[in-house]
Design a protein around this motif. Structure first.
Motif, PDB file in Angstrom:
ATOM      1  N   SER A 131    -102.380  38.691  42.745  1.00  0.00           N
ATOM      2  CA  SER A 131    -102.122  39.936  42.026  1.00  0.00           C
ATOM      3  C   SER A 131    -100.725  39.893  41.420  1.00  0.00           C
ATOM      4  N   SER A 132    -100.526  40.674  40.354  1.00  0.00           N
ATOM      5  CA  SER A 132     -99.204  40.763  39.736  1.00  0.00           C
ATOM      6  C   SER A 132     -98.273  41.675  40.516  1.00  0.00           C
ATOM      7  N   VAL A 133     -98.806  42.364  41.520  1.00  0.00           N
ATOM      8  CA  VAL A 133     -97.984  43.223  42.381  1.00  0.00           C
ATOM      9  C   VAL A 133     -98.308  42.893  43.835  1.00  0.00           C
ATOM     10  N   ASP A 134     -97.400  43.241  44.725  1.00  0.00           N
ATOM     11  CA  ASP A 134     -97.632  43.011  46.145  1.00  0.00           C
ATOM     12  C   ASP A 134     -98.747  43.930  46.634  1.00  0.00           C
ATOM     13  N   SER A 197     -95.173  33.099  34.760  1.00  0.00           N
ATOM     14  CA  SER A 197     -94.915  34.245  35.635  1.00  0.00           C
ATOM     15  C   SER A 197     -96.105  35.186  35.596  1.00  0.00           C
ATOM     16  N   ARG A 198     -96.708  35.442  36.748  1.00  0.00           N
ATOM     17  CA  ARG A 198     -97.826  36.384  36.768  1.00  0.00           C
ATOM     18  C   ARG A 198     -97.353  37.808  36.554  1.00  0.00           C
ATOM     19  N   ARG A 199     -96.042  38.059  36.719  1.00  0.00           N
ATOM     20  CA  ARG A 199     -95.478  39.389  36.463  1.00  0.00           C
ATOM     21  C   ARG A 199     -94.884  39.500  35.057  1.00  0.00           C
ATOM     22  N   SER A 201     -92.223  37.830  33.909  1.00  0.00           N
ATOM     23  CA  SER A 201     -90.766  37.758  33.911  1.00  0.00           C
ATOM     24  C   SER A 201     -90.278  36.671  32.965  1.00  0.00           C
TER      25      SER A 201
END
Length: 314
Positions: A131-134, A197-199, A201
């Motif tokens: 996931s892109s978030v925790d 970067s999956r987020r 960044s």
């Protein structure tokens, strides 16, 4: 008072999740049922266990003090009730959910699935995307095993470093840097980069390392995965910097070349992570052993830099 192990199970879940809703989801009960269990725990211990602070629930000092003890007691109780630590692989019928970095799935996933199918044909592996978030699935038991470069700092999550890798540069064959001999730090920083970067960044530790040399990296975009970044690099002069474990010989054949990174950075670790509730689960221990072997073998059998960099000047 009569001992009720269900209360210990509820207490363990409440302390790990930090909320009634989270504990209810992990134990597959309703929120009202978990609220009643919390009420019983408060009456039994004379302590509030969790108290509301703003929008969150905070464990009391007593709850923090007994958290590890509660989990250890549950593990001991389970070992008494299920003393056999042997697992009949031929009859094992179980689905494991693995959330691994996509490049690790591509590299080690096939070997792991082959090993599992050869010994336990009734076992299924579900590889799911990061996931892109925790997210709390690992803590709640909805994910059995994670593999990535991040060491989790969440209570109750175990982590073991299974291998490590160094960063390398990936460019298209015929890229101007392949004719320059060894790449300098200045050449590296001034080239156009796409980060992975999956987020999304645009910066990472490489930019800090360049800054220490008085250089600024020219980043023009991001890609969510190595595979996507490699597609950008094949059709342009963009540089991609990735761990060498993620670069397979097939990638270098398919229009890509690997170059040595001229910026000094420590090796990047690869961790296996799981919830402590599975510490002594024989089937989970077996799977971890196979996963550890598959990941370590990929690192040892790689050497893409040795093979590709030798031809970088061609």
């Amino acid at each position: 008072m009569q001992l009720d192990l269900n209360l210990l199970t509820a207490l363990d879940a409440l302390l790990e999740e930090g909320s009634v809703a989270g504990a209810a989801a992990r134990l597959h009960v309703t929120a009202p049922a978990m609220s009643r269990s919390l009420g019983r725990l408060r009456r039994a211990t004379g302590d509030q266990i969790l108290v509301r602070t703003g929008r969150e629930m905070t464990p009391t000092p007593y709850a923090v003090a007994v958290r590890e003890q509660v989990h250890d007691v549950l593990l001991q109780a389970r070992s008494v009730l299920a003393p056999s630590r042997e697992v009949d692989l031929a009859r094992l019928d179980r689905t494991f959910t693995l959330r691994w970095h996509d490049s690790l799935v591509a590299l080690a996933g096939p070997a792991l699935l082959t090993a599992v199918r050869g010994r336990a044909p009734g076992v299924r592996l579900r590889f799911i995307a990061e996931s892109s978030v925790d997210t709390p699935e690992l803590r709640r038991g909805q994910v059995d095993l994670e593999a990535n470069a991040a060491r989790p700092d969440t209570h109750g999550i175990r982590a073991e470093q299974v291998t490590e890798s160094r960063l390398v540069i990936v460019v298209r064959r015929g890229h101007p840097l392949t004719r320059a001999g060894s790449v300098t730090a200045a050449q590296y920083a001034s080239a156009e980069h796409i980060t992975v970067s999956r987020r999304g960044s645009l910066t990472n530790a490489l930019d800090d390392a360049c800054a220490e040399l008085g250089l600024t990296r020219h980043v023009v975009g991001t890609a969510p995965t190595e595979a996507a970044a490699f597609a950008f690099a094949r059709d342009s002069d963009l540089l991609v910097t990735v761990p060498d474990i993620t670069v397979r010989p097939a990638d270098t054949v398919a229009g890509l070349t690997v170059l040595a990174l001229p910026v000094e950075l420590p090796p990047a670790p690869v961790y296996l992570s799981w919830h402590q509730r599975y510490d002594t689960d024989p089937a989970h221990v077996w799977l971890r052993d196979l996963a550890r072997t598959a990941l370590a073998s990929c690192a040892e059998a790689g050497g893409p830099l040795d093979g590709a960099a030798q031809g970088a000047g061609r």
